[in-house]
Scaffold this active site. Structure first.
Site, PDB file in Angstrom:
ATOM      1  N   TRP A  99       0.837  -1.215   0.000  1.00  9.06           N
ATOM      2  CA  TRP A  99       0.000   0.000   0.000  1.00  9.06           C
ATOM      3  C   TRP A  99       0.861   1.249   0.000  1.00  9.06           C
ATOM      4  O   TRP A  99       0.567   2.228  -0.699  1.00  9.06           O
ATOM      5  CB  TRP A  99      -0.981  -0.011   1.173  1.00  9.06           C
ATOM      6  CG  TRP A  99      -1.925  -1.164   1.100  1.00  9.06           C
ATOM      7  CD1 TRP A  99      -2.060  -2.188   2.008  1.00  9.06           C
ATOM      8  CD2 TRP A  99      -2.858  -1.465   0.043  1.00  9.06           C
ATOM      9  NE1 TRP A  99      -3.010  -3.075   1.580  1.00  9.06           N
ATOM     10  CE2 TRP A  99      -3.511  -2.673   0.396  1.00  9.06           C
ATOM     11  CE3 TRP A  99      -3.200  -0.832  -1.148  1.00  9.06           C
ATOM     12  CZ2 TRP A  99      -4.495  -3.248  -0.425  1.00  9.06           C
ATOM     13  CZ3 TRP A  99      -4.177  -1.412  -1.960  1.00  9.06           C
ATOM     14  CH2 TRP A  99      -4.811  -2.596  -1.596  1.00  9.06           C
ATOM     15  N   ASP A 166      -2.076   6.806   6.077  1.00  5.49           N
ATOM     16  CA  ASP A 166      -3.074   5.840   5.628  1.00  5.49           C
ATOM     17  C   ASP A 166      -3.371   4.941   6.828  1.00  5.49           C
ATOM     18  O   ASP A 166      -2.539   4.135   7.223  1.00  5.49           O
ATOM     19  CB  ASP A 166      -2.499   5.027   4.454  1.00  5.49           C
ATOM     20  CG  ASP A 166      -3.428   3.907   3.997  1.00  5.49           C
ATOM     21  OD1 ASP A 166      -4.499   3.725   4.600  1.00  5.49           O
ATOM     22  OD2 ASP A 166      -3.065   3.216   3.025  1.00  5.49           O
ATOM     23  N   LYS A 190     -12.486  -1.953   6.494  1.00  4.81           N
ATOM     24  CA  LYS A 190     -11.802  -2.759   7.499  1.00  4.81           C
ATOM     25  C   LYS A 190     -12.388  -2.571   8.901  1.00  4.81           C
ATOM     26  O   LYS A 190     -12.743  -3.537   9.529  1.00  4.81           O
ATOM     27  CB  LYS A 190     -10.299  -2.471   7.504  1.00  4.81           C
ATOM     28  CG  LYS A 190      -9.542  -3.265   6.434  1.00  4.81           C
ATOM     29  CD  LYS A 190      -9.247  -2.494   5.197  1.00  4.81           C
ATOM     30  CE  LYS A 190      -8.564  -3.323   4.128  1.00  4.81           C
ATOM     31  NZ  LYS A 190      -7.810  -2.495   3.200  1.00  4.81           N
TER      32      LYS A 190
END
Ligand SMILES: *Cc1c(COP(=O)(O)O)cnc(C)c1O
Length: 356
Positions: A99, A166, A190
């Site tokens: 990511w 993030d 999530k």
């Protein structure tokens, strides 16, 4: 059979969220209409948006001067929106996995990227510690929890420049000092809501200073000026997010969620570390994620991996297959996962070990 949901994302949601969402699909706020068919400009939905933003601020103790947004495009769109809005000449990034890597790739479209450290040399199974963030960077970006590799940075860093994170896979699992950050973003799927919304917390004073033209939809200012209602927001995920936020508050807030998350992770890591056949992929306890626990079979038992997957499935355990870039197993212990599910997994690991 009762299922124990360890998926990494989309992932387990509280029964409170699921039931209230189901009810609102049938009749939203006594309107006689489904949440799927009401105007986002209706006073009933405006109330949902207002309350969701207020609860994010309350739970995370967001100081004055910040906006809370729920936008489309996923966390992945933020990889581009952040540099579009903040990167003038140079930005600093920490490379802790896939990511982070994707965020770096987008930033390079806008200027120079200084990758201050990387853990790629050991397939991202640790957090780089010794790095310096240059004082002339426009901002420093990092990923708090590396969903794929099971590493996590649980301390808000001190850096001499603007800070962007993030937090897709560990937001709401620990208190965050929001005042240190300029932008925090997290895909909802999530720890918050069904896929389709991205939570963004942005500091007002970092916006509107960029000379480059920014397309309307990619400009944070467009959305902060309209209370996250410039265009049609992801209505259903925002409704579900509100349910989750209410549930978090009801449970006792972030500190209580963190206490439970730490206890779940401690129990599972302890079972792995004391096992004869399993081992954790992240050696350092300080670097281990409390949200995504990655483990493999020890080399001499590697051939049993498939058997364990099947054995686990027979106990109702779903979603523990590791990401293809790590292999083995990954148990995601998001906030909605009860301790009972960890107990079932630990028990399955013990039974399987006894048989081999
Ligand atoms: C899942 C995830 C993403 C990607 O989110 P999308 O909403 O699918 O774009 C980004 N960063 C992290 C840390 C993630 O866990």
């Amino acid at each position: 059979m009762k299922k124990h949901n360890f998926y990494a994302g989309p992932s387990i949601m509280s029964q409170y969220t699921i039931r209230n969402t189901a009810d609102a699909v049938l009749d939203f706020a006594n309107t006689g209409l489904s949440i799927l068919e009401v105007s986002h400009r209706s006073k009933e939905f405006q109330a949902v948006m207002d309350e969701a933003q207020a609860l994010v601020k309350e739970l995370l103790e967001v100081p004055e001067g910040y906006h809370v947004l729920f936008l489309g495009g996923g966390a992945s769109l933020q990889f581009a929106m952040v540099p579009f809005n903040l990167l003038r000449t140079k930005a600093a990034y920490l490379d802790t996995g896939v990511w982070a890597h994707k965020a770096i790739k987008e930033a390079k479209l806008f200027g120079e990227v200084d990758v201050v450290a990387s853990s790629e040399d050991r397939n991202y199974n640790y957090i780089p510690r010794d790095f310096v963030v240059p004082g002339d960077a426009d901002y420093f970006h990092y990923t708090t929890n590396n969903t794929i590799y099971g590493t996590e940075i649980r301390k808000d860093p001190d850096v001499p420049v603007r800070l962007v994170a993030d937090m897709s896979s560990d937001i709401f699992s620990r208190p965050v000092d929001v005042s240190k950050y300029d932008i925090i973003y997290a895909g909802a799927q999530k720890n918050l809501a069904p896929a389709g919304a991205t939570l963004i917390i942005v500091r007002e004073d970092c916006l509107g200073k960029m000379e480059r033209p920014i397309p309307t939809m990619l400009n944070y200012k467009t959305h902060t000026a309209k209370g996250s209602m410039f265009n049609t927001p992801p209505v259903l995920p925002i409704f579900s997010a509100l349910q989750t936020l209410k549930y978090y508050k009801e449970m006792g807030g972030i500190r209580e969620l963190e206490r439970r998350d730490l206890a779940k992770a401690a129990k599972l890591y302890e079972a792995i570390d004391s096992s004869r056949i399993f081992e954790a992929t992240v050696p350092s306890h300080d670097d281990r994620s409390i949200m995504n626990v990655c483990f493999v079979m020890k080399p001499e038992y590697a051939a049993l991996e498939k058997d364990f997957m099947e054995f686990a499935a027979s106990k109702g355990i779903v979603g523990i297959k590791g990401h293809r870039s790590v292999g083995g197993f990954r148990a995601s212990l998001y906030n909605a996962l009860p301790m009972e599910s960890v107990d079932v997994l630990v028990q399955a690991m013990k039974e399987f070990q006894d048989k081999h």
